[in-house]
Design a protein around this motif. Structure first.
Motif, PDB file in Angstrom:
ATOM      1  N   ALA A 103       1.868   5.131  33.869  1.00 47.35           N
ATOM      2  CA  ALA A 103       3.201   4.997  33.303  1.00 47.35           C
ATOM      3  C   ALA A 103       3.959   3.910  34.068  1.00 47.35           C
ATOM      4  O   ALA A 103       3.887   3.840  35.287  1.00 47.35           O
ATOM      5  CB  ALA A 103       3.932   6.329  33.397  1.00 47.35           C
ATOM      6  N   GLN A 104       4.652   3.073  33.323  1.00 48.55           N
ATOM      7  CA  GLN A 104       5.387   1.961  33.929  1.00 48.55           C
ATOM      8  C   GLN A 104       6.890   2.170  33.689  1.00 48.55           C
ATOM      9  O   GLN A 104       7.319   2.359  32.551  1.00 48.55           O
ATOM     10  CB  GLN A 104       4.928   0.641  33.305  1.00 48.55           C
ATOM     11  CG  GLN A 104       5.648  -0.571  33.842  1.00 48.55           C
ATOM     12  CD  GLN A 104       5.163  -1.850  33.178  1.00 48.55           C
ATOM     13  OE1 GLN A 104       4.287  -1.827  32.327  1.00 48.55           O
ATOM     14  NE2 GLN A 104       5.745  -2.976  33.567  1.00 48.55           N
ATOM     15  N   THR A 105       7.654   2.153  34.760  1.00 47.91           N
ATOM     16  CA  THR A 105       9.100   2.345  34.643  1.00 47.91           C
ATOM     17  C   THR A 105       9.745   1.099  34.050  1.00 47.91           C
ATOM     18  O   THR A 105       9.446  -0.025  34.461  1.00 47.91           O
ATOM     19  CB  THR A 105       9.719   2.654  36.022  1.00 47.91           C
ATOM     20  OG1 THR A 105       9.087   3.831  36.552  1.00 47.91           O
ATOM     21  CG2 THR A 105      11.210   2.904  35.916  1.00 47.91           C
ATOM     22  N   VAL A 106      10.612   1.325  33.046  1.00 46.15           N
ATOM     23  CA  VAL A 106      11.334   0.215  32.407  1.00 46.15           C
ATOM     24  C   VAL A 106      12.830   0.523  32.497  1.00 46.15           C
ATOM     25  O   VAL A 106      13.237   1.648  32.769  1.00 46.15           O
ATOM     26  CB  VAL A 106      10.897   0.022  30.936  1.00 46.15           C
ATOM     27  CG1 VAL A 106       9.438  -0.394  30.857  1.00 46.15           C
ATOM     28  CG2 VAL A 106      11.122   1.295  30.119  1.00 46.15           C
ATOM     29  N   THR A 107      13.634  -0.499  32.249  1.00 46.30           N
ATOM     30  CA  THR A 107      15.084  -0.317  32.405  1.00 46.30           C
ATOM     31  C   THR A 107      15.765   0.210  31.149  1.00 46.30           C
ATOM     32  O   THR A 107      16.866   0.777  31.234  1.00 46.30           O
ATOM     33  CB  THR A 107      15.747  -1.652  32.808  1.00 46.30           C
ATOM     34  OG1 THR A 107      15.429  -2.636  31.824  1.00 46.30           O
ATOM     35  CG2 THR A 107      15.243  -2.117  34.163  1.00 46.30           C
TER      36      THR A 107
ATOM     37  N   LYS B 228      18.230   8.738  32.764  1.00 49.45           N
ATOM     38  CA  LYS B 228      18.070   8.662  34.215  1.00 49.45           C
ATOM     39  C   LYS B 228      16.821   7.870  34.598  1.00 49.45           C
ATOM     40  O   LYS B 228      16.802   7.165  35.603  1.00 49.45           O
ATOM     41  CB  LYS B 228      17.985  10.071  34.817  1.00 49.45           C
ATOM     42  CG  LYS B 228      19.263  10.876  34.681  1.00 49.45           C
ATOM     43  CD  LYS B 228      20.358  10.240  35.511  1.00 49.45           C
ATOM     44  CE  LYS B 228      21.600  11.103  35.594  1.00 49.45           C
ATOM     45  NZ  LYS B 228      22.650  10.495  36.411  1.00 49.45           N
ATOM     46  N   LYS B 229      15.780   8.005  33.801  1.00 48.32           N
ATOM     47  CA  LYS B 229      14.526   7.299  34.082  1.00 48.32           C
ATOM     48  C   LYS B 229      13.771   7.126  32.775  1.00 48.32           C
ATOM     49  O   LYS B 229      13.692   8.062  31.970  1.00 48.32           O
ATOM     50  CB  LYS B 229      13.679   8.091  35.084  1.00 48.32           C
ATOM     51  CG  LYS B 229      12.410   7.373  35.523  1.00 48.32           C
ATOM     52  CD  LYS B 229      11.660   8.207  36.571  1.00 48.32           C
ATOM     53  CE  LYS B 229      10.437   7.471  37.086  1.00 48.32           C
ATOM     54  NZ  LYS B 229       9.686   8.285  38.076  1.00 48.32           N
TER      55      LYS B 229
ATOM     56  N   GLY C 137       2.673   4.494  26.707  1.00 47.25           N
ATOM     57  CA  GLY C 137       1.736   3.966  25.720  1.00 47.25           C
ATOM     58  C   GLY C 137       2.357   2.767  25.043  1.00 47.25           C
ATOM     59  O   GLY C 137       3.481   2.368  25.370  1.00 47.25           O
ATOM     60  N   PRO C 138       1.661   2.161  24.079  1.00 47.70           N
ATOM     61  CA  PRO C 138       2.187   0.961  23.417  1.00 47.70           C
ATOM     62  C   PRO C 138       3.568   1.181  22.803  1.00 47.70           C
ATOM     63  O   PRO C 138       4.401   0.288  22.783  1.00 47.70           O
ATOM     64  CB  PRO C 138       1.148   0.665  22.331  1.00 47.70           C
ATOM     65  CG  PRO C 138      -0.100   1.342  22.796  1.00 47.70           C
ATOM     66  CD  PRO C 138       0.332   2.544  23.576  1.00 47.70           C
ATOM     67  N   ASN C 139       3.835   2.388  22.277  1.00 51.84           N
ATOM     68  CA  ASN C 139       5.137   2.642  21.653  1.00 51.84           C
ATOM     69  C   ASN C 139       5.708   4.022  22.021  1.00 51.84           C
ATOM     70  O   ASN C 139       6.515   4.577  21.294  1.00 51.84           O
ATOM     71  CB  ASN C 139       5.028   2.508  20.127  1.00 51.84           C
ATOM     72  CG  ASN C 139       4.054   3.518  19.545  1.00 51.84           C
ATOM     73  OD1 ASN C 139       3.194   4.040  20.239  1.00 51.84           O
ATOM     74  ND2 ASN C 139       4.173   3.789  18.262  1.00 51.84           N
ATOM     75  N   THR C 140       5.265   4.573  23.163  1.00 51.19           N
ATOM     76  CA  THR C 140       5.769   5.877  23.593  1.00 51.19           C
ATOM     77  C   THR C 140       6.420   5.764  24.973  1.00 51.19           C
ATOM     78  O   THR C 140       5.951   5.030  25.843  1.00 51.19           O
ATOM     79  CB  THR C 140       4.653   6.935  23.641  1.00 51.19           C
ATOM     80  OG1 THR C 140       3.602   6.475  24.483  1.00 51.19           O
ATOM     81  CG2 THR C 140       4.109   7.234  22.259  1.00 51.19           C
ATOM     82  N   TYR C 141       7.481   6.547  25.140  1.00 54.43           N
ATOM     83  CA  TYR C 141       8.269   6.496  26.373  1.00 54.43           C
ATOM     84  C   TYR C 141       8.647   7.922  26.777  1.00 54.43           C
ATOM     85  O   TYR C 141       9.049   8.730  25.927  1.00 54.43           O
ATOM     86  CB  TYR C 141       9.541   5.669  26.172  1.00 54.43           C
ATOM     87  CG  TYR C 141       9.246   4.215  25.859  1.00 54.43           C
ATOM     88  CD1 TYR C 141       9.268   3.246  26.863  1.00 54.43           C
ATOM     89  CD2 TYR C 141       8.906   3.819  24.568  1.00 54.43           C
ATOM     90  CE1 TYR C 141       8.967   1.925  26.588  1.00 54.43           C
ATOM     91  CE2 TYR C 141       8.602   2.497  24.279  1.00 54.43           C
ATOM     92  CZ  TYR C 141       8.629   1.551  25.296  1.00 54.43           C
ATOM     93  OH  TYR C 141       8.326   0.246  25.020  1.00 54.43           O
TER      94      TYR C 141
END
Length: 198
Positions: free
Chosen positions: A78-82, A124-125, A130-134
């Motif tokens: 999992a990659q954290t994004v803003t 908060k985070k 995945g390609p289109n899941t957060y």
């Protein structure tokens, strides 16, 4: 008396001949058995070196499975994004036309979170899984209640940058798509939302 002697001798002679015949048959059977044992032993002895050679060859050659490289399992961390890659603005429930939006079916996606007329969830985070899941950790509170916000996690599945389905860990689910402010009912068209969406 002479006749009895001859008869007795004849019986003894016949019995002796039968006994000899039986002995000869047993001897022949024993001889055949010995021959068979010898033949089998010879065949076994001839087969042993071949088995030994095969075993040695198998031990010398490494098994094919050992040479195969183990399969690599692809795992995506999992990659954290803003921010969620969605257009900011009004989102209306997928089964409601934009022109018929109401407080119950409309949410406003802002820079820092998403909310409706009564509630607001601050992001908060945000982690892309995945390609289109957060996976979004959000603190949600009632705007008309002084109770502190409750933190929970929701999974957002995006369709392009104008639609999403959100599933909360508590079980609720909602689907919405972007509606341009100009397509909303008059009360929403008049709102200035540039300060929270810009």
């Amino acid at each position: 008396m002479g006749t009895r002697l001859r008869l007795g001798s004849s019986l003894i002679f016949t019995a002796a001949m039968v006994a000899l015949a039986a002995c000869g048959q047993n001897a022949a059977t024993a001889e055949n058995a010995n021959t068979a044992d010898t033949t089998t032993s010879a065949a076994d002895a001839a087969a042993v070196p071949e088995t030994a050679n095969t075993t040695a060859a198998n031990e010398a050659a490494p098994p094919a499975v050992a040479d195969a490289a183990p399969a690599k399992v692809q795992t995506v961390a999992a990659q954290t994004v803003t921010a969620l890659p969605l257009k900011r603005g009004y989102y209306v429930a997928s089964d409601t036309p934009c022109s018929q939006a109401s407080n119950a079916t409309t949410t406003l996606l802002r820079r820092e979170g998403i909310g409706g007329a009564r509630d607001f969830c601050e992001f908060k985070k945000i982690e892309q899984t995945g390609p289109n899941t957060y996976r979004v950790t959000e603190a949600c509170g009632d705007l008309q209640d002084s109770a502190p916000p409750e933190t929970s996690t929701s999974i957002y599945t995006l369709t392009g940058d104008t639609a999403f389905t959100a599933k909360s860990e508590h079980g609720w689910e909602r689907s919405a798509r972007y509606c341009a402010q100009s397509s909303m009912p008059p009360d929403w068209r008049a709102n200035d939302i540039s300060d929270v969406t810009g």
